[in-house]
Write a protein that holds these residues in place. Structure first.
Motif: not given
Length: 570
Positions: A425-436, A523-538
Motif C-alpha cells: 500500500a502507498s506510504g500515505g495510506l494510513r494518514r488518508s484513512v485516518e483523515g477519512e 481504495l480507489a486512490a490506491e487502485r489509481g496508483r497501479a493504473l497510473g503506472l499503466l497510464d504512464g506508459l503512454g
C-alpha cells in the motif's frame, strides 16, 4: 521564376507522418517478441531521422559511401588510401573507440550540416573519442558529389561501437563493405549484408588484405556466397596485401580500381542518382513493411495493458467489497472498541434502565450521555484505529494481489521494475484513512445535530451530540451483523430508537453509506496508483491504427510513383 523542389513532397509528408506515428507508439510491455520489436522500432525511427527524411528532402545531395566491415579488415587504411591522405586513424589497439569520420569535397560542405544527415551526431573538426560526434574532413582529393564515411567495426567487442556502426550503415546510400581473406565468412558481417539485401541497399564488397596466391580462390568463394544471399549484382573488388607507407597509405595502384569506380559514380549524375534511388526506395519499402508488423504488435500491447488493468481493478474491487462488509458486519466491534463502548454505555445498567417508559428512557439517556465526553472520545479513537487498520490490511492485500497477478501475466516487467513498492500500500495510506474516518465521525455528529424531526429531542441533543454520534457509529459498524449481545450494538440501537424514533433507521443508513463511500474512495486512490503506472506508459489505443495508416500512405505513394505517367521526380 518557379523553383522545382528536389524532392517528392507527398512522399516526404507520408514519411514524416510515419515517423511521428512510430515515435508516439512505445512498446512498453513484455508481450511476446517485444524486446526485438523495440529494437526494430528504434532502428526505424533512427533510419528515418538519420537517412530517409534527410535524403528524401535532398535527393541531389552527394552520394554517401559508408565503409564498414569486420575488425582488422583494414577499413581506415582503405579510406585513407582512397582519399590520398591520412584522414582517419587506424586503431592500434582493439576495440578502437573514436567518432565516425566523414570525408567530403570542400564544395559539398553544406550538405553535411547538423540539420542534415545523422542530425543527432554533433559535428566536430578534430578527432575525438565521443561516439556521439561526427568528424567532418574536407578534402579536394575527393570529387564533388561523393562523400566517404569511415565506420567502426560491425563486430567490435564494444557494444557502443557495434551500435554506431549499425546506425552509420543505415544512413548510407552505398555500403562499401570491407572484409579480408581471414574474416569474409564471419557471421556478423553477413547479418548486416542480409539486411542490406532485404532493403535493396546498394552494396560493393572489398576483399582486402588478401595474399596474391589466395585472391582467386577466396574471391570465387565470396562471389558464390554473395549470389546465394541475394547480392549477386554487387561489385566485388580485391585489394591485395601490400605494404603501408609511413602516412598509413597503400600505394595508389592497389586501390585504383575501387577509387575509379567511386569517382565514376560521382561524376555520372545518372549513375549516382540510380544508386541513391535504389537504396532510398528499398529502405522506404522495408520501413513500410516493418511498420505494418509493429502495428500488429501495438494491438497486442493494448490487449496486454487491458489485461493488467482488469487484474488491478478486480483485486481492488474485491478488497473494497471485503472492507465494506467488514465495516458493517460487527467485525470491528471487538477488542478495544468493545471495551471502550462498554465503558461508555454501561451495557448492563443501561439495558435495565431502558425497560421503562420512553420519557423515562430519554431522561436516563441524558444522564448517561451528559458529562461523558471523555468516554465518548475514547470510543471514537478506538473506532478510528480499528477502521484504519482494517482498510489498510485490505489495501495491502489488494496491492499484493495486483503485483502477483501482473507478475503471472508476464507482460508487466518494465512496470514492475520501475515500481518496487507496487506490492505494498502507498506510504500515505494510513494518514488518508485516518483523515477519512475522522471526517466520517464528524459527519455523524452533524447528522445527529441536524436531525430534529421530533422537536422533543432537541434539548437532549444539545447535551450529548458527541455521545449520540459515537452511538450511531457503533450501530453502523454492526448494521449487517446478526444480533450479538456481546458487542453491545443492540444497546446502541435501542438508544437511537429512544431518541430519534422512526428517524433512527435513516440516520444509520446515511452513516453507513458515508462510511462505505469513504472506504471506496481510499481504495480507489490506491487502485489509481497501479493504473497510473499503466497510464504512464503512454500506450494509445489508436497508435496501431495510426502506424498502419501512415505505412499505407507510404505504400500508396510508392505505388503512384511506379505507375506509367506518374508525377516524375526531379
Amino acid at each position: 521564376m518557379t523553383v522545382t523542389p528536389d524532392h517528392d513532397s507527398r512522399m516526404l509528408t507520408a514519411l514524416v507522418q510515419l515517423h511521428d506515428a512510430l515515435k508516439a507508439a512505445p512498446l512498453a510491455l513484455d508481450v511476446p517478441g517485444a524486446a526485438e520489436l523495440r529494437v526494430s522500432r528504434q532502428q526505424l525511427i533512427e533510419q528515418l531521422e538519420d537517412y530517409v527524411l534527410p535524403r528524401q528532402m535532398t535527393v541531389e545531395a552527394p552520394l554517401l559511401a559508408v565503409v564498414g566491415g569486420s575488425t582488422g579488415a583494414g577499413k581506415s587504411t582503405l579510406v585513407n588510401s582512397l582519399v590520398g591522405r591520412r584522414v582517419t586513424a587506424p586503431g592500434l589497439l582493439r576495440p578502437t573507440t573514436r567518432s565516425a569520420v566523414l570525408v567530403h569535397h570542400p564544395d559539398d560542405a553544406q550538405w553535411f550540416g547538423q540539420d542534415r544527415l545523422l542530425p543527432e551526431l554533433v559535428r566536430v573538426e578534430q578527432p575525438t573519442d565521443d561516439r556521439h560526434s561526427l568528424q567532418l574532413v574536407a578534402s579536394d582529393t575527393l570529387p564533388p558529389g561523393l562523400a566517404i564515411l569511415d565506420a567502426p567495426d560491425v563486430d567490435s567487442v564494444e557494444e557502443g561501437n557495434r551500435v554506431l556502426a549499425t546506425q552509420l550503415l543505415a544512413a548510407a546510400d552505398l555500403w562499401l563493405f570491407v572484409t579480408s581473406a581471414a574474416r569474409y565468412s564471419d557471421q556478423v558481417p553477413w547479418e548486416h549484408l542480409k539486411r542490406a539485401a532485404e532493403r535493396s541497399t546498394s552494396v560493393a564488397i572489398v576483399l582486402d588484405r588478401t595474399p596474391a596466391d589466395a585472391v582467386r580462390t577466396v574471391a570465387t568463394h565470396l562471389a558464390r556466397m554473395l549470389a546465394a544471399r541475394g547480392l549477386k549484382d554487387s561489385p566485388l573488388f580485391t585489394v591485395a596485401e601490400a605494404p603501408v607507407s609511413e602516412e598509413g597509405l597503400l600505394d595508389a595502384s592497389v586501390v585504383a580500381e575501387v577509387r575509379a569506380w567511386l569517382v565514376s559514380l560521382a561524376e555520372d549524375p545518372g549513375a549516382r542518382s540510380a544508386v541513391v534511388r535504389q537504396t532510398l526506395d528499398g529502405t522506404v519499402r522495408s520501413l513500410a513493411r516493418q511498420a505494418h508488423g509493429l502495428a500488429d504488435a501495438l494491438t497486442l500491447q493494448i490487449s496486454a495493458a487491458d489485461a493488467l488493468r482488469e487484474a488491478a481493478t478486480t483485486a481492488y474491487a474485491a478488497a473494497e467489497q471485503r472492507a465494506v462488509t467488514a465495516a458493517t458486519d460487527g467485525t470491528l466491534l471487538r477488542g478495544e472498541v468493545a471495551a471502550r463502548w462498554r465503558e461508555f454505555a454501561g451495557t448492563g445498567e443501561l439495558l435495565r434502565s431502558l425497560e421503562g417508559r420512553v420519557g423515562l428512557i430519554r431522561d436516563r439517556l441524558v444522564n448517561a450521555v451528559k458529562g461523558s465526553g471523555q468516554q465518548a472520545e475514547r470510543v471514537a479513537v478506538a473506532i478510528e484505529s480499528a477502521v484504519e487498520l482494517m482498510v489498510v490490511d485490505h489495501a495491502e492485500d489488494a496491492a499484493t494481489s495486483t503485483a502477483a497477478a501482473w507478475a503471472e501475466l508476464g507482460t508487466a516487467g518494465p512496470v514492475l521494475a520501475g515500481a518496487d513498492d507496487l506490492g505494498r500500500a502507498s506510504g500515505g495510506l494510513r494518514r488518508s484513512v485516518e483523515g477519512e474516518v475522522r471526517a466520517w465521525q464528524q459527519q455523524l455528529t452533524e447528522l445527529v445535530k441536524a436531525d430534529d424531526g421530533d422537536r422533543r429531542t432537541s434539548r437532549y441533543l444539545a447535551y450529548g451530540a458527541r455521545g449520540l454520534a459515537v452511538t450511531l457509529a457503533v450501530v453502523v459498524l454492526a448494521d449487517t451483523a446478526p444480533d450479538d449481545h456481546e458487542s453491545g450494538a443492540e444497546v446502541g440501537r435501542t438508544l437511537l430508537d429512544a431518541v430519534f424514533g422512526e428517524h433512527s433507521a435513516r440516520l444509520v443508513a446515511r452513516g453507513r453509506a458515508d462510511l462505505e463511500r469513504r472506504i471506496g474512495s481510499v481504495l480507489a486512490a490506491e487502485r489509481g496508483r497501479a493504473l497510473g503506472l499503466l497510464d504512464g506508459l503512454g500506450l494509445d489505443g489508436e497508435a496501431g491504427r495510426q502506424v498502419r495508416s501512415a505505412a499505407r500512405r507510404v505504400d500508396d505513394r510508392r505505388y503512384e510513383q511506379s505507375r506509367p505517367g506518374a508525377e516524375p521526380l526531379p
